[in-house]
Scaffold this active site. Structure first.
Site, PDB file in Angstrom:
ATOM      1  N   GLU A  53      -6.153 -33.050 -71.226  1.00 11.48           N
ATOM      2  CA  GLU A  53      -7.107 -32.247 -70.771  1.00 11.48           C
ATOM      3  C   GLU A  53      -6.417 -31.359 -70.033  1.00 11.48           C
ATOM      4  O   GLU A  53      -5.855 -31.664 -68.703  1.00 11.48           O
ATOM      5  CB  GLU A  53      -8.298 -32.922 -70.062  1.00 11.48           C
ATOM      6  CG  GLU A  53      -9.138 -33.749 -71.150  1.00 11.48           C
ATOM      7  CD  GLU A  53     -10.275 -34.280 -70.716  1.00 11.48           C
ATOM      8  OE1 GLU A  53     -10.673 -34.414 -69.503  1.00 11.48           O
ATOM      9  OE2 GLU A  53     -11.227 -34.851 -71.580  1.00 11.48           O
ATOM     10  N   GLU A  73      -6.534 -28.870 -66.852  1.00 11.67           N
ATOM     11  CA  GLU A  73      -7.610 -28.592 -65.964  1.00 11.67           C
ATOM     12  C   GLU A  73      -6.828 -28.097 -64.448  1.00 11.67           C
ATOM     13  O   GLU A  73      -5.549 -28.119 -64.509  1.00 11.67           O
ATOM     14  CB  GLU A  73      -8.212 -30.107 -65.531  1.00 11.67           C
ATOM     15  CG  GLU A  73      -8.902 -30.779 -66.550  1.00 11.67           C
ATOM     16  CD  GLU A  73      -9.865 -31.673 -65.853  1.00 11.67           C
ATOM     17  OE1 GLU A  73     -10.480 -31.814 -64.625  1.00 11.67           O
ATOM     18  OE2 GLU A  73     -10.181 -32.634 -66.761  1.00 11.67           O
ATOM     19  N   HIS A  79     -15.244 -25.130 -73.954  1.00  7.79           N
ATOM     20  CA  HIS A  79     -14.841 -26.704 -74.141  1.00  7.79           C
ATOM     21  C   HIS A  79     -16.068 -27.476 -74.374  1.00  7.79           C
ATOM     22  O   HIS A  79     -16.316 -28.121 -75.363  1.00  7.79           O
ATOM     23  CB  HIS A  79     -14.050 -27.207 -73.183  1.00  7.79           C
ATOM     24  CG  HIS A  79     -13.766 -28.746 -73.420  1.00  7.79           C
ATOM     25  ND1 HIS A  79     -12.702 -29.405 -74.148  1.00  7.79           N
ATOM     26  CD2 HIS A  79     -14.359 -29.982 -72.829  1.00  7.79           C
ATOM     27  CE1 HIS A  79     -12.850 -30.695 -74.221  1.00  7.79           C
ATOM     28  NE2 HIS A  79     -13.655 -30.816 -73.050  1.00  7.79           N
TER      29      HIS A  79
END
Length: 441
Positions: free
Chosen positions: A209, A211, A145
């Site tokens: 995002e 995560e 990323h």
């Protein structure tokens, strides 16, 4: 680091029949913890353990005397409205309760009659955050990323020179961390306009995002760093975590102090915490590309190098408002793996965070940062999927997306799968995007 024991045996089965289904996230080998209450009832939230499609009410189990000894003392700490007191007890107490639960939930267990009245259906439950989160730090461990996003903004120098030496992170805001299922409102903010005069309005580049969230157990005294070899004794468990991002607000505001309004409007945490002991069969070596520097000694532990990474498959699913109205299911956008995406291990994050003397506390949350793989089908954000918005993706129903639209429901899933272990999962981390507030004229 947790060794394998009888609770991980792949052949174990539970008298909770749904826990034996091949596709369940919550077999008896998992036993994640969360905080719930029965929907529609005026009752307090309380801690529970997921088993199949049911929840073991730990307060009820404590009252009925299901457990004894160390497990009884541990379940008393887990009988309140958050997991913080239980998390503070440390690995021995966590393991004692896990073993007692595993034995009580197995087929033929004598405790079945005592424990059956303590079950609640997940379908009839509502959830709150599993812990009172005192402090939240977002890291940037996803090297693919970081490289891909770096190329969008710095084609000639995508990865800054400190990245392979220091776990990059910043302190975030806890008040806007919400449990899965809570809608997230599109934020307002300043974006760069013509010349250097900004505009103020709704973000047009709202992103997810992908995560993992790491929840801290016992803390450390102020000024006393945590050694890398002891770091995992301070790590309670892992959740799914969507740290929403307003990509158009961030570039204007982040210099010189980093993200602010682009990141503090909402972060979504899954309700179930998978413990580090449950993840013992799914550890992996920390692998660095040839030629990369060795971590500095305070980040370099022998056991962490051998088994510090987490072998977790991660998926992102999207259902638009149009798909929902048409009765169409969500579509999978990406699938990747945490051990291939993360450059730093959870233990290294703990060792680094405390290395300057910062005192961690039970319930503190670390975000892993966006976990993207090396391929385009492993992207952990729309920013990567659409190449910064230049290449919109086309969904099966013909809709296109460069970034998220109002009404979109974004869902993260995680699961661990190996031939010699029982598959376990993390449940869902899901939220729907709501329109931004009106802009003051």
């Amino acid at each position: 680091m947790n060794p394998l024991n009888e609770t991980h045996a792949p052949a174990l089965r539970s008298w909770v029949v749904s826990a034996n289904a091949a596709d369940t996230d919550f077999p008896i080998q998992n036993l994640p913890l969360g905080v719930f209450r029965r929907r529609g009832r005026n009752e307090p939230f309380r801690c529970g353990v997921a088993i199949g499609d049911q929840i073991v009410d730990l307060a009820a189990a404590s009252e009925r005397g299901v457990f004894s000894g160390d497990a009884a003392r541990a379940v008393q700490a887990a009988a309140g409205d958050s997991l913080n007191a239980f998390m503070a007890l440390g690995p021995a107490a966590w393991s004692a309760l896990r073993l007692a639960l595993s034995r009580a939930l197995r087929e033929g267990a004598a405790a079945q009659k005592l424990l059956e009245p303590c079950l609640s259906a997940q379908a009839s439950a509502e959830y709150t955050l599993p812990a009172r989160i005192g402090d939240y730090t977002d890291f940037y461990t996803g090297i693919h990323h970081a490289t891909t996003v770096g190329k969008l903004f710095r084609p000639d120098n995508p990865l800054l020179p400190n990245y392979k030496w220091v776990p990059i992170g910043y302190h975030g805001r806890t008040s806007s961390i919400v449990v899965s299922g809570t809608p997230v409102r599109r934020p307002l903010g300043q974006t760069k306009g013509s010349d250097d005069t900004p505009l103020f309005g709704p973000s047009q580049r709202l992103d997810y995002e992908l995560e993992l969230g790491f929840l801290i157990g016992p803390g450390n005294a102020l000024g006393e760093p945590i050694d890398i070899e002891q770091a995992e004794q301070h790590l309670f468990g892992v959740t799914l975590f969507n740290d929403w991002s307003a990509r158009d607000i961030q570039p204007w505001e982040y210099q010189p102090l980093g993200p602010f309004l682009s990141k503090n409007f909402g972060s979504t945490l899954s309700p179930w915490v998978v413990t580090m002991e449950a993840l013992a069969p799914f550890r992996a070596p920390l692998v660095r590309p040839a030629g990369d520097p060795e971590p500095l000694p305070y980040l370099n532990g022998a056991e962490d190098r051998a088994r510090g990474a987490l072998d977790i498959n991660l998926e992102v699913w999207l259902q638009t408002a149009t798909m929902r109205e048409a009765g169409q299911p969500a579509v999978r956008l990406t699938r990747g793996n945490a051990k291939e995406a993360a450059y730093w291990t959870p233990a290294q994050l703990i060792a680094h965070h405390s290395s300057g003397g910062c005192n961690l506390q039970p319930g503190d949350l670390f975000g892993s940062g966006t976990l993207s793989g090396s391929g385009p089908d492993q992207a952990g954000s729309m920013l990567e999927l659409s190449q910064g918005g230049k290449q919109p993706i086309t969904l099966p129903n013909g809709e296109t997306r460069s970034f998220l639209a109002d009404g979109d429901t974004l869902t993260l899933r995680g699961m661990c799968e190996r031939e010699d272990a029982r598959r376990i999962g993390f449940g869902l981390c899901s939220a729907t995007v709501m329109p931004a507030p009106a802009v003051r004229a």
